[in-house]
Design a protein around this motif. Structure first.
Motif, short mmCIF file in Angstrom:
data_model
loop_
_atom_site.label_atom_id
_atom_site.label_comp_id
_atom_site.label_asym_id
_atom_site.label_seq_id
_atom_site.Cartn_x
_atom_site.Cartn_y
_atom_site.Cartn_z
N ARG A 14 0.83 -1.21 0.00
CA ARG A 14 0.00 0.00 0.00
C ARG A 14 0.87 1.26 0.00
N SER A 15 1.88 1.28 0.85
CA SER A 15 2.72 2.47 0.92
C SER A 15 3.53 2.65 -0.36
N SER A 18 1.02 3.89 -3.05
CA SER A 18 0.57 5.26 -2.80
C SER A 18 1.72 6.25 -2.95
N ARG A 22 1.33 10.57 -4.91
CA ARG A 22 0.93 11.02 -3.57
C ARG A 22 -0.53 11.47 -3.52
N ALA A 24 -2.95 10.04 -5.14
CA ALA A 24 -3.85 8.89 -5.32
C ALA A 24 -4.15 8.26 -3.97
N ALA A 25 -5.29 7.66 -3.87
CA ALA A 25 -5.68 6.99 -2.63
C ALA A 25 -4.96 5.65 -2.54
N ALA A 26 -4.79 5.18 -1.34
CA ALA A 26 -4.15 3.87 -1.13
C ALA A 26 -5.05 2.78 -1.71
#
Length: 116
Positions: A14-15, A18, A22, A24-26
C-alpha cells in the motif's frame, strides 16, 4: 520456492503504490489480493521447472559448490595427489612396465605386417 510470511506485506505494498502518486488513494485490499494472485501465477509460469535441470547443470553446480569452499579445494587436491601416488606405486609394482618394454622390442623387430 520459499514463501516468506511477512505480516506487514499489505502495508508495504500500500505504501509503495501510494508513494507512486501522492495524490492517489491507497489501494484497497481486494486490489492487493488480485495483484498478489496475478503476480504469483505470472512468476510461477515464468520460473524454470525442476525438470529443466540437466545433468550438465547439476555437474556445474556441484563443481561450483566444491570450488567455493577453500577446505574442499584442498581436500580435492589432496585426493588427486594421493590417487597419482597410488597409481605410480601400482604401475611400478606390477611389472607391467617390463611387459610393455618387451612388446615394444618385438614391434621394432617387425618389418612388415598384414591386416585383414
Amino acid at each position: 520456492m520459499r514463501i516468506h510470511k511477512n505480516r506487514h506485506s499489505d502495508e508495504n505494498v500500500r505504501s509503495l503504490l501510494s508513494a507512486l502518486d501522492r495524490q492517489a488513494a491507497a489501494p484497497d485490499s481486494e486490489f492487493l489480493k488480485q495483484l498478489r494472485e496475478r503476480s504469483t501465477t505470472d512468476f510461477t509460469a515464468a520460473a524454470p521447472t525442476a525438470s529443466a535441470r540437466t545433468p550438465k547443470s547439476i555437474l556445474i553446480t556441484a563443481w561450483r559448490m566444491t570450488m567455493k569452499n577453500p577446505m574442499t579445494k584442498f581436500a580435492a587436491a589432496a585426493i588427486v595427489v594421493l590417487a597419482c601416488l597410488i597409481g605410480t606405486f601400482l604401475w611400478k609394482g606390477t611389472g607391467s612396465g617390463i611387459a610393455l618394454a618387451d612388446v615394444l622390442t618385438r614391434l621394432e623387430q617387425v618389418t612388415a605386417y598384414m591386416y585383414q
